[in-house]
Scaffold this active site. Structure first.
Site, short mmCIF file in Angstrom:
data_model
loop_
_atom_site.label_atom_id
_atom_site.label_comp_id
_atom_site.label_asym_id
_atom_site.label_seq_id
_atom_site.Cartn_x
_atom_site.Cartn_y
_atom_site.Cartn_z
N LYS A 121 8.55 167.95 10.44
CA LYS A 121 8.75 168.47 9.60
C LYS A 121 9.39 169.77 9.11
O LYS A 121 7.61 170.57 9.14
CB LYS A 121 9.11 167.93 8.44
CG LYS A 121 9.36 166.13 8.38
CD LYS A 121 9.54 165.85 7.04
CE LYS A 121 10.32 164.13 7.13
NZ LYS A 121 9.75 163.55 5.96
N GLY A 174 -4.66 165.54 7.94
CA GLY A 174 -4.71 166.52 6.47
C GLY A 174 -5.10 167.75 5.25
O GLY A 174 -4.88 168.91 4.94
N GLY A 203 -5.00 166.46 13.81
CA GLY A 203 -3.40 165.37 13.97
C GLY A 203 -2.65 165.38 15.41
O GLY A 203 -3.99 165.58 16.17
P1 AMP Z 1 3.70 166.83 12.53
O1 AMP Z 1 2.99 165.37 11.76
O2 AMP Z 1 4.81 167.39 11.77
O3 AMP Z 1 3.12 167.58 13.39
O4 AMP Z 1 4.74 165.88 13.46
C1 AMP Z 1 4.48 165.48 15.04
C2 AMP Z 1 5.47 164.17 15.39
O5 AMP Z 1 6.73 164.83 15.55
C3 AMP Z 1 5.11 163.56 17.20
O6 AMP Z 1 5.18 162.28 16.11
C4 AMP Z 1 6.18 164.10 17.41
O7 AMP Z 1 6.81 162.74 18.70
C5 AMP Z 1 7.15 164.45 16.48
N1 AMP Z 1 8.17 165.11 17.44
C6 AMP Z 1 7.85 166.55 17.70
N2 AMP Z 1 8.97 167.52 17.77
C7 AMP Z 1 9.97 166.51 18.05
C8 AMP Z 1 11.37 166.13 18.48
N3 AMP Z 1 12.15 166.76 18.63
N4 AMP Z 1 12.28 165.38 18.07
C9 AMP Z 1 11.27 164.20 17.63
N5 AMP Z 1 10.15 164.15 17.07
C10 AMP Z 1 9.40 164.90 17.11
#
Ligand code: AMP
Length: 425
Positions: free
Chosen positions: A206, A398, A375
């Protein structure tokens, strides 16, 4: 001003209360809880070995899981004391409580160089509430305090913050352990004084989770590379079609602001130029929330910035890997937070692994400093087998994000300041 560190501590013969991050993954095997990954325990060994050598009495405290103030046997730290004993090559006493008589008795029996581990501090709801009476009880056996739990430093809890204030108020020193010191050095000083070009790679789910970090890094970086699902919100802001990709339409304005800021500051801000897309199909299987699990079918390269209506972008494509790798190859400092795609599914891991390869290469060949935020990024780089080839991997998820946002971490703020010996005049 800089915080006091382990080397500044006069620990010989003292009762040193050390907050560590032993929130390790456990699995039940044949009725006993077994540690499946001891990385976090190993990460504390330099601090502990230093204190043991110094002749301190080392009292360790940690949390494990979320027992929510109850004695949950599956979340006991007892197995950790056994593993720690094996790694240190000496007995580590385990105390079935973290406050009260049992602790005081165990500490009274300690000799210089002894180590004990207290039971899960989160067996008490007062820990997360940062209850001052509870913090006082924890502090009862603490002459000095060391925080080596960077992963828990963004929380103002009794064992991370409250206790430090009490120890300080009684004239005791409160210092960062070696692990904490490294985190502050790499995520703080090294990035504040980054050798250029400074290339930032951001990915993950996100934009909303990372917009503050993006905004702050726009002040420091030369180049920002955006991958992962978050790229689709930027693409939407630029008027491209995103199909069924994970996207935050309500964050389009924020994305536009970041794009404008990058242009105004002359920061190179690159989005993926192609992707790997797949068709979502609802399966018969249900997830934990009872919703049908989505299966991704017919993965294919999409050579365009637009995604068709019936597909989602799940990874960056080969041209993007090339483009991003070329930017990484020029870098002297790299900060990476967030995977380039849904790397947990190996069909969509090539983008993340490709960028990891470029980061490892520039670190090895040009001596660039590569710093990996905690993470999922750390999980992904370890999965690529290149974990040992980067300069530093943060242990805090975090916590590292909040630190990069420029927030003051309560567990760090509570540590004693280094006293100036005339060096900063
Ligand atoms: P974050 O915790 O924000 O770093 O998000 C990590 C997560 O984002 C991981 O579980 C990834 O599988 C997911 N992610 C990354 N790129 C994509 C994508 N294009 N579509 C869906 N999930 C994604």
């Amino acid at each position: 001003m800089a915080k006091l560190t382990l080397k500044d501590l006069e620990a010989h013969g003292k009762q040193v209360f050390v907050r560590v991050d032993y929130n390790v993954p456990l699995e039940e095997k044949g009725g006993v809880m077994v540690i499946t990954d001891d990385t976090r325990i190993r990460a504390t060994l330099p601090t502990l070995e230093h204190l043991i050598k110094d002749g301190a009495k080392v009292i360790l405290a940690a949390h494990l899981g979320r027992p929510k103030g109850k004695r949950e046997p599956s979340m006991s730290l007892a197995p950790v004391s056994v593993r720690l004993g094996e790694l240190l090559g000496k007995k580590v006493g385990f105390v079935e409580d973290c406050v009260g008589e049992k602790v005081e008795k165990a500490v009274a029996a300690m000799k210089q160089g002894d180590v004990i581990l207290l039971e899960n501090v989160r067996y008490y709801a007062e820990e997360e509430a940062n209850d001052p009476v509870f913090a006082e009880k924890l502090a009862k056996v603490a002459e000095l305090y060391v925080n080596d739990a960077f992963g828990a430093a963004h929380r103002a809890h009794a064992s991370t913050e409250g206790i430090a204030k009490i120890v300080s108020s009684k004239g005791g020193q409160c210092a960062a352990g070696f692990l904490m010191e490294r985190e502050l050095k790499f995520l703080g000083e090294e990035l504040d004084n980054a050798a250029r070009p400074f290339v930032v790679i951001l990915g993950g789910a996100k934009v909303s989770d990372k917009i503050t970090v993006i905004d702050r890094l726009l002040e420091k970086a030369d180049t920002i590379l955006i991958g992962g699902a978050m790229a689709y919100t930027f693409r939407l802001a630029q008027g491209y079609k995103v199909g069924k990709s994970l996207v935050e339409p309500d964050k389009v304005d924020i994305a536009k602001e970041a794009l404008n800021k990058a242009a105004a500051k002359g920061v190179k801000f690159l989005l993926p130029v192609d992707d790997i897309v797949a068709t979502p199909v609802k399966s018969e299987k249900l997830d934990k929330k009872g919703k049908p699990v989505i299966e991704w079918q017919n993965p294919a390269e999409n050579p365009s910035m637009d995604c068709a209506d019936n597909v989602a972008g799940l990874d960056v494509g080969p041209k993007t890997i090339e483009l991003f790798s070329a930017e990484v190859a020029k870098a002297k400092t790299i900060l990476w937070n967030g995977p380039m795609g849904l790397f947990e599914d190996k069909r969509f891991a090539q983008g993340t692994f490709g960028v990891a390869k470029a980061v490892a290469e520039v670190t090895e060949k040009s001596g660039a400093k590569s710093i990996i935020g905690g993470g999922d990024s750390v999980k992904a780089i370890n999965q690529s087998g290149l974990g040992s080839k980067v300069t530093f991997m943060s242990t805090g998820g975090g916590a590292s994000l909040e630190f990069l946002e420029g927030k003051v971490l309560p567990g760090v703020a509570a540590l004693s300041e280094k006293t100036c010996r005339g060096c900063c005049k």
